[in-house]
Scaffold this motif. Structure first.
Motif, PDB file in Angstrom:
ATOM      1  N   ILE A 216     -51.129 -22.972 -13.971  1.00  0.00           N
ATOM      2  CA  ILE A 216     -49.585 -22.633 -13.785  1.00  0.00           C
ATOM      3  C   ILE A 216     -49.754 -21.183 -14.474  1.00  0.00           C
ATOM      4  O   ILE A 216     -48.641 -20.138 -14.027  1.00  0.00           O
ATOM      5  CB  ILE A 216     -48.624 -23.448 -14.862  1.00  0.00           C
ATOM      6  CG1 ILE A 216     -48.569 -24.944 -14.110  1.00  0.00           C
ATOM      7  CG2 ILE A 216     -47.694 -22.996 -15.229  1.00  0.00           C
ATOM      8  CD1 ILE A 216     -47.841 -25.912 -15.006  1.00  0.00           C
ATOM      9  N   ALA A 217     -50.445 -20.756 -15.477  1.00  0.00           N
ATOM     10  CA  ALA A 217     -50.412 -19.568 -16.062  1.00  0.00           C
ATOM     11  C   ALA A 217     -50.971 -18.475 -14.938  1.00  0.00           C
ATOM     12  O   ALA A 217     -50.339 -17.332 -14.979  1.00  0.00           O
ATOM     13  CB  ALA A 217     -51.289 -19.453 -17.451  1.00  0.00           C
ATOM     14  N   GLY A 218     -51.993 -18.942 -14.506  1.00  0.00           N
ATOM     15  CA  GLY A 218     -52.589 -17.870 -13.202  1.00  0.00           C
ATOM     16  C   GLY A 218     -51.496 -17.537 -12.289  1.00  0.00           C
ATOM     17  O   GLY A 218     -51.244 -16.351 -11.763  1.00  0.00           O
ATOM     18  N   SER A 219     -50.747 -18.696 -11.793  1.00  0.00           N
ATOM     19  CA  SER A 219     -50.040 -18.411 -10.716  1.00  0.00           C
ATOM     20  C   SER A 219     -48.806 -17.613 -11.324  1.00  0.00           C
ATOM     21  O   SER A 219     -48.074 -16.744 -10.500  1.00  0.00           O
ATOM     22  CB  SER A 219     -49.398 -20.107 -10.291  1.00  0.00           C
ATOM     23  OG  SER A 219     -48.331 -19.946  -9.352  1.00  0.00           O
ATOM     24  N   ALA A 220     -48.179 -17.867 -12.419  1.00  0.00           N
ATOM     25  CA  ALA A 220     -47.183 -17.249 -13.026  1.00  0.00           C
ATOM     26  C   ALA A 220     -47.437 -15.897 -12.999  1.00  0.00           C
ATOM     27  O   ALA A 220     -46.578 -14.774 -12.882  1.00  0.00           O
ATOM     28  CB  ALA A 220     -46.772 -17.637 -14.300  1.00  0.00           C
ATOM     29  N   LEU A 221     -48.693 -15.154 -13.597  1.00  0.00           N
ATOM     30  CA  LEU A 221     -49.062 -13.944 -13.669  1.00  0.00           C
ATOM     31  C   LEU A 221     -48.905 -13.127 -12.194  1.00  0.00           C
ATOM     32  O   LEU A 221     -48.165 -12.412 -12.284  1.00  0.00           O
ATOM     33  CB  LEU A 221     -50.461 -13.819 -14.144  1.00  0.00           C
ATOM     34  CG  LEU A 221     -51.162 -12.356 -14.074  1.00  0.00           C
ATOM     35  CD1 LEU A 221     -50.441 -11.451 -14.770  1.00  0.00           C
ATOM     36  CD2 LEU A 221     -52.639 -12.663 -14.465  1.00  0.00           C
TER      37      LEU A 221
END
Length: 402
Positions: A216-221
């Motif tokens: 989720i964090a990587g996708s959000a970035l």
């Protein structure tokens, strides 16, 4: 078909879009397996579920699985062949004098087609592995960290390329807005969106909270980066087109919004599913449908705008059916794939889940009919462009636009 070789100064990074298009078509055939075959207990169709469906299913089900599998194999092989061809020609092109001038122009952002193609490679490999490798899906939790690492490496490459471009433009100036009379600059941020949707896959499918949270964090970035920079480039591109008119050769870039919204939409949908499955965040069928249909409506809008503009400049007659050649023509393949893929989500994750449409009903297949027409037209276009642009029997006469 034997491809052209040793293009030298005639090469363009836009040729990487051919590999992206082939990979997208492979994934489009997976949509039939994803939504039309049973895979209870698994978020996607895989070797085990497809084997069971084939052995116990009707002739129609067996035919569906065979056709989809052949499509995935054919376009996956083409994807890797075109990827290797591009890297070979790109390496030679970097040694030419043209490359130095390219690095100091608006067109430098076209190098983002490299991480775009690599992100597609990981997606294609994931789909092909799940469908054709026995037992691979059963060890998915072991593989998800490697998937995250792969997308992280591609993301680093993408940021290095893009930051080199944007820092030069912001510190040295020289960005020629008059030559930015298209949405060609959106291709660079499309790469970020593709990396972002890649991160969202482990987030949605992993049952390990740490993996889901990292995904989720990587996708959000990367999705956030794509949305912010994409908004800037969308405004700049339309301003320039309205002042200087759209460049005929680059009018297909008006459709780049379609695949951009598809990968952004799928990434956000996957994040919602991950939050529901792993973190007990509420998700409603109605909310998902409104989200999907809203993005689909915007895609239709840009589809109509792009079609009207390309018709007015005679794009089809010149660059598709006519003698003119442009590697940017491959930008027409991604929108066809994206509209088909996102249409699948609207029908299945939207209407079917909402309960207003029965899966495998007459109305269901009636809604699928225009999507299938789009897919067939996109396959035809891709094969035609390959024959026209890359066949060794044809002499390349393309001048890539910025």
């Amino acid at each position: 078909m034997r491809y052209l070789s040793n293009l030298g100064e005639r090469y363009s990074p836009l040729y990487f879009l051919s590999a992206v298009g082939a990979g997208g078509l492979a994934i489009s055939f997976f949509m039939y397996l994803m939504w039309m075959t049973p895979h209870k207990g698994s978020p996607i169709a895989n070797f085990a579920s497809l084997t069971e469906a084939f052995n116990n299913g009707s002739i129609a089900m067996q035919a569906l699985i065979v056709v989809a599998a052949v499509g995935i194999i054919f376009f996956s092989v083409l994807h890797f062949r075109l990827l290797f061809w591009n890297f070979s020609e790109y390496g030679k092109w970097k040694q030419t004098k043209v490359f130095e001038g390219f690095k100091n122009s608006n067109a430098e952002s076209q190098l983002m087609t490299i991480p775009l193609a690599l992100a597609m490679t990981v997606n294609v490999s994931f789909i092909a592995g799940a469908v054709f490798v026995p037992g691979l899906w059963s060890i998915r939790e072991i593989l998800f960290p490697f998937s995250l690492l792969a997308f992280a490496a591609i993301g680093v490459l993408g940021f290095r390329i893009y930051l080199d471009f944007i820092s030069r433009v912001l510190t040295e100036g020289g960005y020629e807005c008059a030559k930015n009379n298209s949405l060609g600059q959106m291709i660079s941020v499309f790469a970020f969106a593709m990396i972002g949707v890649g991160f969202s896959a482990p987030a949605a499918m992993s049952q390990t909270k740490v993996i889901a949270a990292i995904g989720i964090a990587g996708s959000a970035l990367f999705i956030g980066s794509a949305i912010v920079m994409g908004t800037i480039k969308l405004i700049l591109g339309f301003r320039s087109m309205m002042e200087h008119k759209a460049a005929g050769e680059t009018t297909p870039t008006l459709w780049i919004i379609i695949p951009f919204l598809t990968v952004v939409g799928i990434a956000i949908y996957r994040i919602k599913m991950s939050l529901a499955h792993n973190f007990d965040a509420p998700v409603t069928a109605g909310g998902i449908y409104v989200f999907l249909i809203s993005l689909f409506a915007i895609q239709i809008l840009f589809g109509l705008i792009g079609w009207a503009v390309m018709k007015r400049v005679g794009y089809y007659d010149r660059w598709i059916a006519g003698p003119d050649k442009s590697p940017g023509s491959y930008a027409l393949v991604c929108p066809g794939v994206a509209l088909f893929v996102f249409g699948n989500f609207v029908i299945n994750a939207g209407l079917v889940k909402l309960g207003v449409l029965g899966s495998m009903s007459i109305a269901y297949f009636a809604l699928y009919a225009p999507l299938i027409v789009i897919q067939i037209a996109t396959v035809w276009l891709f094969l035609k462009l390959n024959g026209k642009m890359l066949s060794a029997s044809n002499q390349l006469q393309a001048q890539p636009a910025e």
